[in-house]
Design a protein around this motif. Structure first.
Motif, mmCIF file in Angstrom:
data_model
loop_
_atom_site.group_PDB
_atom_site.id
_atom_site.type_symbol
_atom_site.label_atom_id
_atom_site.label_comp_id
_atom_site.label_asym_id
_atom_site.label_seq_id
_atom_site.Cartn_x
_atom_site.Cartn_y
_atom_site.Cartn_z
ATOM 1 N N GLY A 276 -97.923 -104.673 -2.537
ATOM 2 C CA GLY A 276 -96.770 -104.442 -2.753
ATOM 3 C C GLY A 276 -96.434 -102.785 -3.235
ATOM 4 O O GLY A 276 -95.734 -102.075 -2.892
ATOM 5 N N MET A 277 -97.514 -102.382 -4.061
ATOM 6 C CA MET A 277 -97.450 -100.983 -4.512
ATOM 7 C C MET A 277 -97.711 -100.052 -3.105
ATOM 8 O O MET A 277 -97.233 -98.919 -3.069
ATOM 9 N N GLY A 278 -98.562 -100.408 -2.356
ATOM 10 C CA GLY A 278 -98.889 -99.823 -1.081
ATOM 11 C C GLY A 278 -97.745 -99.629 -0.259
ATOM 12 O O GLY A 278 -97.333 -98.450 0.137
ATOM 13 N N ALA A 279 -96.871 -100.767 -0.269
ATOM 14 C CA ALA A 279 -95.774 -100.828 0.613
ATOM 15 C C ALA A 279 -94.696 -99.859 0.078
ATOM 16 O O ALA A 279 -93.948 -98.943 0.848
ATOM 17 N N ALA B 64 -80.618 -98.361 -3.495
ATOM 18 C CA ALA B 64 -82.241 -98.209 -3.522
ATOM 19 C C ALA B 64 -82.746 -98.786 -5.069
ATOM 20 O O ALA B 64 -83.721 -99.084 -5.292
ATOM 21 N N GLY B 65 -81.970 -98.094 -6.160
ATOM 22 C CA GLY B 65 -82.290 -98.428 -7.414
ATOM 23 C C GLY B 65 -81.640 -99.790 -8.163
ATOM 24 O O GLY B 65 -81.865 -99.793 -9.280
ATOM 25 N N GLN B 66 -81.055 -100.365 -7.210
ATOM 26 C CA GLN B 66 -80.491 -101.614 -7.825
ATOM 27 C C GLN B 66 -81.254 -102.923 -7.906
ATOM 28 O O GLN B 66 -82.291 -103.033 -7.267
ATOM 29 N N ARG B 67 -80.923 -103.678 -9.226
ATOM 30 C CA ARG B 67 -81.632 -104.953 -9.273
ATOM 31 C C ARG B 67 -80.890 -106.133 -8.936
ATOM 32 O O ARG B 67 -81.422 -107.351 -8.698
ATOM 33 N N ASP B 68 -79.644 -105.666 -8.951
ATOM 34 C CA ASP B 68 -78.826 -106.936 -8.695
ATOM 35 C C ASP B 68 -78.523 -106.763 -7.149
ATOM 36 O O ASP B 68 -78.226 -105.898 -6.425
ATOM 37 N N SER C 77 -90.132 -102.223 -9.632
ATOM 38 C CA SER C 77 -91.248 -101.361 -9.408
ATOM 39 C C SER C 77 -91.264 -100.682 -7.938
ATOM 40 O O SER C 77 -91.769 -99.670 -7.665
ATOM 41 N N PHE C 78 -90.738 -101.663 -6.886
ATOM 42 C CA PHE C 78 -91.084 -101.149 -5.874
ATOM 43 C C PHE C 78 -90.274 -99.923 -5.550
ATOM 44 O O PHE C 78 -90.441 -98.908 -4.755
ATOM 45 N N SER C 79 -88.911 -99.878 -6.088
ATOM 46 C CA SER C 79 -88.202 -98.505 -5.711
ATOM 47 C C SER C 79 -88.220 -97.730 -6.838
ATOM 48 O O SER C 79 -87.727 -96.601 -6.885
ATOM 49 N N GLU C 80 -89.124 -97.833 -7.910
ATOM 50 C CA GLU C 80 -89.209 -96.780 -8.930
ATOM 51 C C GLU C 80 -89.557 -95.547 -8.568
ATOM 52 O O GLU C 80 -88.945 -94.384 -8.929
#
Lengths: 213, 302, 478, 681
Positions: free
Chosen positions: B122-125, D316-320, D594-597
């Protein structure tokens, strides 16, 4: 005759000042009654006699001189109030203001484009002075009764001006106006009664719960 | 027709060699003998024969990821002119399709990585999409600048347009462009200084960490796809940086192949002499590249 | 026939006085109201010619107001039966009588052409409404009644002085002093301008106080806030319109004079904008929804004044708005009365989730809010839009922009009060009251809402013609 | 509803081209019939006391209306011209006209499709059996749809305003379906205030227009001189009024909350259709003028760019999940406006590529966005049913449990990122070609800057949609509810399949899309067929189709080869490699947050994330630590809310004039008298 009328009008203005200066309610009620009676007499002095005129005179004297003062003093008795407490603006300043207003009303009346036959009479200055006195009473006094008296004085001022036009006015309108005034004061009396019961006072400075924030 | 056949042949067969050359160069710098040039081919053949391990959490997306990625890269490969020869598929506006095909491949690579449910993948992605997103405007700035020079929006024209004369006429902006393109090349292919394909610390990786769970043929497809991508972007770079056209078709092919091998050597050298950047520095470098290319565009458009 | 409009309610008042039973007495109201509205409808259709003296004539302006009042009263009368059944603990004799006397006086206002008589009738409405505001008999309502009575009396007194000035202006101009509208208009050009000007000012301030134009509106929130819902409806929809009719009469004279009209329109515009601004300021974060309605009334009085002040195309809008505002305010006050009754509270702190607790009343309140703020497809949209568009068409961009700005601020303020009231879940701790939506408390406002909807989409031909006639009376100088 | 009562028999035919008429019924009549059907669709449900059947009848009504409506649109596109209806209105605004033209088709085409899909979907999504508000919702859904049709049909300012406001108010009642929640109330109020403010701007706009031309009827296209003194004001007010509804920055503030909190099928209509009504309004207004100022083009371009970048950055920053989709709507509206802006700039500078490609791009994107955004919102409804939450971070692994929704959602995600071979790419392709071509050939270098902007937006969109697709559908479930998620019923998946098919077909055969849009472009841009052909010939539709097909074939071939290979080789299953952690749990997966952090960090200047960092303590065992951030909606959080509070405070000072002291009130009367006296002297 118009000389007498002028003298009576001076009396009206003096009564105004008296009312501004006194703190005794009963006294000011009587003063207003006297003013009403004078108002009743005045039309007879400047207009030729007619039944219409007689009716008006009788009506005014009855309403302003007897019935209304009766209503108010009744209310005073029920509320057991004798004196105006310290008004929002003291007696002396209001008295001075009243004097200034009276003077101003003379100056102002000079400038008004009156009909020639009314130029020399004191009706217009007296009317304005009384009106302003009424306003002054309304804005400075604390007791509900004093405010009613102020309203009455104001009405008197308006009537003084109306006297110039007595002949032109239809009876029905005059009578209606008087009747309305009468009923209005009557209702006010009742309301004052309720105020005194509800608040055990008729001090309108207590009537301040209805406001914004 | 011959050109198309050569194009396809070169594009299909050549890319893994680049990886081999890079590896050899790095080995040379490190003073080792290194793996043979054709080691990537052996690896691929080996991988295609191996069995696979699949994670229990994965779905069809995990299997589709490498396939779609490779297909998209192949199509992109067909859009690029190689060695001053027009591409097999060429139409006005193909540069946009070119850029978006990389978007498509990236989409599938990353969702395949997320399909495993591993936090590292996930981090890499996340890193992959973020960095590519920053690289994308640069690519467009460069392409538009070149398009403006060639007055065309067909990749084949744009990329075959630069000549030594253009270099003389607009040397400064060409230099900026080449710089920007090189940065893009390294970034998109996850080479040093952006990423180290050989590292084994997952926390620092980008592309490699996304494919940790792929195995067997799928991993082979991924490796091949990565090589192809390097080849495609390398071809773009070579076309701009080395604007020599002899007129002779075969000579052109030869020049191209030599040039791209030289590029591989260059990459190897860069990888040998530079260290990986810290992760927080990477966006700065990418934005720097964007500014370079934007500046180049301004110089040309003015 | 016309006199019946005045006498019939008085007769009803007499009946109400005689009927001893507290339950039966309210039934007089719908009875009288039904006859009254039939009569009014008939008279609007076939108006008798002016009376010989010229005192009584139901002209188009009067007709519009009469229609509005009669309809509103009928709705309130039916509602009153339902409402008073919840208030059996209190004698409703005064209430019924007051309502009927007021109706009689309002009828007189609409049909008289004599300004003096108009004044008398208006003063009668003032006085007859006072006991109704005091219906709840508590400290707050007595305070409200007192303020209402005194301020309106002062105002109406000033109007009387204005009338005297008007009469004097004829006297100075060497005509027989008169207060009849027809003769006044025919000699308006010769009237003494100074006295006419003074008359216009005093009449505007006097009747403006009665109407509730800012800053003369101080009594309004108190009176509307403390009176029962149906009294509030009649105050906002009936008395306001009567006072506005009086101002229309003054407007007619000023128009006829040719010179005074400019000032009068300017003054109306100024006071109208000030009223809207005041309303906007006071409606923000208004926790008491009845007071909020009062300020909304101030706002709409301002809109009426602006419509009149703009003249031309806006006159039609102003007349139409008079009708729409009266009816919509009726819906709002009646439904808010229901909500008040159900929650025994009128602040948004407690009142929440009305739509859940009282689906009909809550829904009507919400619909009324949407209508009054000028949203299609309800009729106030048509009238408000007529006014604002004519401002822009005439190139009065500043007026138009301010108008829209105030509408937006008012909307925001009102929405922030109304929406939390009707939406959401009703608070658990509010004790149950015996009130629930019933046909008699919900049907009348619902009917009125339907009327508003119909007027907003497809107003009947005769009404359009009537409004056009009325606007023509105000727009064309004789 | 105003629509039904208004149709009077008196109307005139303005001529038609018989050659292309498919069937003899007039398109306008069809559309009016469709609107009427939709408006009344909810009524049977109110009257009957069987709400379940009421809802089904409503769906039948709406689907029938949609079919009729689509027929009308197709016949319009085929060349038939709709009649003009005239309403003899007893209101003081003159006679109202209703008619359709080719510009309307762009909006009606997705409208009917989505309405039909939504009404079927709602049967299962908001079942009357469980939801008491279903009757109300069905009723207003009908009003909403019908009002939108009327907005497009109206050719008269006041009629338009009525339809517009009915639409806006219906949307309010729809979005507050779950009115018990305080959040729904809050966003509902914000929405209502925003839309009403916008309507006030439209009040001014139509009044000014009336002032300029003397009638409330819409002027004919290009009939109004730009030299009219109020022209700029008209356009600005239109931008405020319509732009607010379209969600154009900075008037977008109501949008994320409203779309997130509405029932999903309502969000689908609001986002896929209602926003476009704002676009329609602006397009219609601009069509009145013979020429438009160049600054307007740049302004629209600028606003569009701003909306696109800021919208997708917020997304990009939304969680909802739904808030994310809503923010992405802002982005897409931005892209549409970029197209319009290019066209306006091109019109004034006589750059044919900008005009044609800008219009094509905008119009195609209008249709596309209607398709894929509705698809995604309907999909989000399925997800909410399945996982019981809108939080992306609480979902996961749903692809296994939702074998139909998952690929449909993937199609929607790919399409919205503008990736080939789906329809989103076609619209963006036109914009790129327009911007670049005129940027490099004609001296319009600034327009070429649109390309990198679009590229950036596309890159951010990929981040956003990889995030939601990956986090929601893939990996392991992050909550118990997600682990027990279930596939939706056929009533919900069938409409989604239809929409997804639309995306696929339009993507694989872009010629079809272009065919649908060409008449409108020709009409709107006042262009002849050759002029358009000159430009569209440069847009590689045929090669694109070829490339797309090749891509599909390649995927199939490589995929088949891979699968065949896989079958021959040994396979084994195992856990995901945990990088040395002995027992990785589902909670250790990367979340959406965390993905968009990283990207949120990079875009900190735009979205100003409000971070809450964990306090790291060295105690053993370590205490709970949490990290989360929320992105700031600058306009609402940093500007409007403080402004409202400030104004509220100022007002509370002003309110002291109502202090309850009677004698001062008397003084007010006296003062007013004096002021009025003094005014004249």
């Amino acid at each position: 005759m118009s000389l007498l009328a002028d003298q009576l009008l001076v009396l009206v203005m003096l009564i105004n000042l008296v009312m501004l200066g006194t703190s005794r309610l009963i006294f000011s009620i009587r003063a207003v009654a006297v003013q009403g009676v004078i108002l009743g007499i005045l039309p007879g002095l400047i207009h030729p006699f007619s039944f219409h005129l007689a009716g008006i005179t009788a009506g005014i004297i009855l309403a302003k001189g007897i019935v209304i003062p009766y209503f108010i003093s009744n209310a005073v008795r029920k509320a057991q109030i004798r004196r105006e407490v310290e008004p929002f603006i003291g007696y002396v300043p209001t008295l001075l203001l009243g004097a200034v207003f009276t003077a101003l009303s003379f100056a102002f009346a000079e400038k008004l484009p009156l009909a020639p036959e009314h130029k020399d009479l004191l009706f217009v200055p007296a009317s304005i002075a009384t009106l302003l006195t009424g306003f002054l009473l309304l804005t400075t006094r604390r007791k509900a009764i004093s405010q009613v008296i102020g309203y009455l004085v104001m009405e008197n001022g308006i009537f003084v001006f109306g006297l110039l036009l007595t002949e032109a006015m239809p009876v029905m309108v005059e009578a209606g106006a008087l009747l309305d005034l009468l009923v209005g004061i009557f209702v006010m009396g009742i309301v004052i009664n309720h105020i005194s019961r509800e608040f055990s006072s008729i001090d309108t400075s207590r009537l301040q719960t209805l406001k914004e924030e | 027709m011959t050109d198309i056949i050569i194009h396809c042949a070169v594009a299909l067969l050549f890319p893994p060699l680049l990886l081999g050359v890079i590896g050899k160069t790095k080995a040379a710098f490190a003073g080792r003998v290194g793996a043979p040039y054709f080691q990537p081919y052996y690896d691929l053949i080996k991988l295609f024969r191996k069995g696979s391990v699949f994670s229990e959490t994965t779905t069809w997306v995990f299997r589709a990821g490498p396939v779609v990625t490779l297909s998209a890269t192949l199509i992109a490969c067909l859009l690029i002119p190689l060695g001053r020869h027009a591409a097999p598929i060429s139409f006005s506006g193909d540069l946009i399709l070119f850029a978006y095909l990389f978007g498509l491949s990236r989409f599938f690579t990353t969702i395949a990585a997320l399909d495993t449910g591993s936090s590292f993948e996930g981090m890499g992605a996340a890193r992959e999409v973020t960095f590519s997103c920053l690289a994308e405007p640069t690519l467009f700035f460069t392409l538009i600048t070149l398009a403006r020079m060639s007055k065309s929006i067909t990749l084949s024209t744009i990329l075959t347009h630069p000549t030594p004369a253009t270099w003389f006429a607009a040397g400064a902006s060409m230099l900026l462009l080449v710089g920007a393109l090189f940065i893009i090349l390294l970034a998109e292919n996850c080479r040093i200084p952006f990423d180290d394909p050989n590292t084994h610390l997952e926390l620092t990786m980008i592309h490699e960490v996304m494919v940790l769970d792929h195995s067997g043929p799928a991993f082979g497809i991924i490796l091949y796809g990565a090589a192809l991508k390097l080849f495609v972007l390398g071809a773009v770079f070579v076309n701009v940086a080395l604007p020599i056209a002899t007129g002779n078709a075969l000579a052109d092919w030869a020049i191209f192949i030599v040039a791209i091998l030289a590029l591989a050597v260059t990459i190897g050298i860069v990888e040998s002499v530079m260290a990986r950047l810290r992760l927080v520095r990477i966006p700065q470098l990418l934005v720097g590249a964007t500014i370079l290319s934007a500046f180049a565009m301004m110089l040309v458009l003015r | 026939m016309l006199y019946a409009l005045v006498l019939l309610p008085l007769l009803g008042a007499l009946c109400a006085w005689i009927v001893p039973d507290n339950r039966l007495r309210p039934l007089v109201l719908p009875l009288i109201a039904t006859i009254h509205i039939c009569l009014a409808a008939f008279l609007v259709g076939n108006a008798p010619p002016p009376s010989p003296g010229g005192w009584i004539w139901l002209d188009p302006l009067g007709k519009v107001v009469l229609l509005c009042i009669s309809l509103l009263f009928a709705v309130c009368a039916f509602y009153a039966v339902g409402y008073l059944s919840y208030r059996q603990e209190r004698s409703n004799r005064v209430l019924c009588m007051g309502l009927l006397v007021c109706l009689s006086a309002m009828g007189m206002v609409t049909m008289t052409q004599h300004l003096g008589l108009l004044w008398v009738a208006l003063e009668t409405t003032t006085v007859s409404m006072a006991p109704l505001i005091y219906f709840n008999h508590n400290a707050r309502s007595i305070e409200a009644t007192w303020k209402y009575l005194l301020l309106c009396s002062v105002g109406i007194g000033l109007a009387l002085l204005g009338l005297l000035f008007l009469a004097y202006s004829t006297y100075v101009a060497h005509h027989d002093a008169t207060l009849l509208l027809g003769p006044l208009m025919s000699i308006a050009r010769e009237l003494n301008p100074a006295w006419l000007h003074a008359a216009a000012i005093f009449l505007l301030v006097g009747y403006g106080t009665k109407m509730g134009l800012a800053p003369l509106h101080a009594w309004k929130p108190d009176a509307y806030g403390e009176a029962p819902g149906l009294v509030g409806a009649l105050l906002a929809g009936g008395l306001v319109n009567c006072a506005f009719l009086a101002i229309l009469r003054v407007y007619q004279i000023c128009l006829a004079s040719g010179t005074e009209i400019r000032f009068f329109q300017q003054a109306l515009l100024g006071m109208g904008l000030v009223s809207m601004a005041f309303a906007a300021v006071f409606m923000a974060r208004q926790a008491d929804f009845k007071r909020m309605l009062a300020y909304s009334s101030v706002e709409h009085v301002g809109i009426l004044a602006i419509g009149l002040g703009l003249g031309k195309g806006a006159l039609y809008g102003a007349l139409f708005h008079l009708l729409n505002n009266g009816l919509t305010k009726g819906v709002l006050f009646l439904s808010s009365g229901n909500i008040h009754r159900s929650y025994s509270n009128k602040t948004t702190v407690v009142v929440k989730g009305a739509l859940t607790r009282l689906p009909w009343s809550g829904g009507l309140f919400l619909a009324g809010f949407i209508a009054i703020t000028g949203s299609p497809p309800f009729s106030p949209f048509i009238s408000e839009y007529t006014i604002v568009s004519s401002a822009f068409i005439d190139g009065r961009f500043l007026v138009g922009s301010l108008f829209l700005l105030f509408l937006v601020v008012v909307f925001i303020g009102m929405a922030l009060t109304v929406l939390p009231m009707v939406m959401g879940a009703p608070p658990a701790e509010v004790e149950a009251s015996d009130y629930e939506d019933r046909l008699l408390t919900v049907g009348p406002p619902l009917f009125m809402m339907m009327v508003i909807l119909v007027l907003g989409v497809w107003p009947p031909e005769f009404l359009v013609a009537l409004l056009k006639d009325g606007a023509a009376m105000l727009g064309v100088q004789p | 509803m105003p629509t039904c009562n208004h149709i009077l028999p008196r109307y005139e035919r303005k001529g038609r081209c018989e050659a292309f008429v498919f069937f003899s019924v007039d398109p306008t009549i069809c559309l009016l019939a469709a609107a009427t059907l939709m408006a009344f669709s909810g009524v049977p449900g109110l009257v009957m006391n069987r709400p379940v059947w009421g809802q089904r009848i409503a769906a039948v009504f709406v689907v029938a209306a949609s079919i009729v409506g689509e027929f009308a649109v197709i016949s319009l596109l085929g060349g038939s011209r709709g009649a003009t209806f005239q309403i003899d209105w007893p209101l003081p605004f003159g006679q109202a006209l209703m008619s359709v033209d080719l510009l309307s088709t762009i909006f009606l085409l997705p409208l009917f499709l989505v309405c039909g899909c939504v009404s079927v979907y709602s049967i299962a999504y908001w079942p009357a059996r469980e939801q008491t508000s279903a009757g109300k919702l069905t009723l207003f859904l009908g009003f909403f749809a019908a009002a939108m049709v009327m907005v497009v049909l109206a050719r008269h300012g006041v009629l338009f305003l009525i339809a517009w406001e009915v639409m806006a108010l219906s949307a309010y009642f729809l979005l507050t379906a779950e009115q018990q929640s305080s959040e729904v109330q809050r966003v509902g109020t914000i929405y209502l205030i925003a839309t009403h403010t916008g309507t006030m701007a439209l009040f001014a706009m139509f009044s000014l227009l009336r002032g300029a031309i003397g009638t409330f009827q819409f002027p004919a296209s290009h009939s109004l001189s730009q030299a009219v003194p109020v022209a700029s004001v008209i356009i600005i007010t239109a931008l405020i009024g319509f732009g607010g509804k379209a969600g154009l920055m900075p008037l977008h503030f109501w949008l994320p909350g409203a779309h997130a909190n509405a029932p999903s099928h309502v969000s689908a209509m609001m986002s896929g259709l209602m926003l476009k009504m704002g676009v329609y309004g602006i397009l219609r207004t601009m069509s009145f003028f013979d020429a438009l100022p160049v600054w307007l083009g740049w302004l629209i371009l600028l606003l569009g760019t701003w909306s696109a970048i800021n919208g997708i950055a917020l997304a990009a920053g939304q969680r909802d999940l739904k808030r994310l989709l809503a923010c992405s709507s802002i982005e897409n509206v931005g892209i549409i406006f970029i197209g319009i802006g290019l066209a306006v700039v091109g019109l004034q500078l006589h750059a044919p590529y900008l005009i044609v490609c800008g219009l094509f791009g905008a119009f195609i994107h209008i249709i596309n966005h209607g398709l894929f955004k509705s698809l995604l919102f309907l999909g989000s409804g399925v997800l909410i049913h399945a996982a019981g939450t809108r939080e992306i971070d609480r979902m996961g692994g749903l692809a296994r449990r939702m074998p139909i929704t998952s690929p449909l959602f993937l199609i929607g995600s790919l399409a919205i990122c503008g990736l080939p071979p789906l329809n989103g790419f076609v619209g963006e392709l036109f914009l790129y070609v327009g911007a670049i071509t005129d940027g490099i050939i004609a001296p319009l270098p600034l327009a070429a800057l649109v390309a990198p902007v679009l590229a950036l937006v596309g890159g951010l969109a990929v981040i956003t949609f990889v995030k939601i697709y990956g986090i929601i559908f893939l990996g392991a479930p992050r909550s118990v509810a997600a682990a027990h998620g279930h596939e939706a019923t056929r009533a919900m998946t069938a409409p989604m399949v239809l929409l997804a098919l639309g995306c696929l077909v339009a993507g694989l055969a872009p010629v079809l899309l272009v065919r649908l849009v060409t008449p409108a472009v020709a009409f709107y841009g006042n262009l002849a067929a050759p002029e358009i052909a000159l430009v569209t010939d440069q847009v590689p539709l045929v090669p694109l189709t070829f490339a797309n097909c090749l891509l599909i074939i390649l995927v199939l071939v490589i995929g088949a080869a891979y699968l065949l290979r896989l079958r021959r080789l040994p396979r084994s299953l195992g856990a995901t490699w945990g990088c040395g952690y002995p027992e990785p749990t589902a909670r250790m997966q990367y979340t959406g947050t965390s993905f968009s952090e990283m990207v949120v960090n990079l875009l900190g200047a735009i979205v100003a994330p409000n971070r809450r960092k964990p306090i790291l303590v060295t105690a053993i065992p370590p205490a709970d630590a949490r990290f989360h951030y929320t992105v700031t909606e600058t306009v609402l959080d940093r500007i409007l809310t403080p402004l409202f509070q400030g104004v509220g405070l100022a007002f509370s000072y002003l309110r002291r004039v109502q202090h309850g002291q009677l004698h001062i009130y008397v003084l007010y009367i006296f003062a007013t008298l004096c002021v009025l006296m003094a005014w004249t002297h």
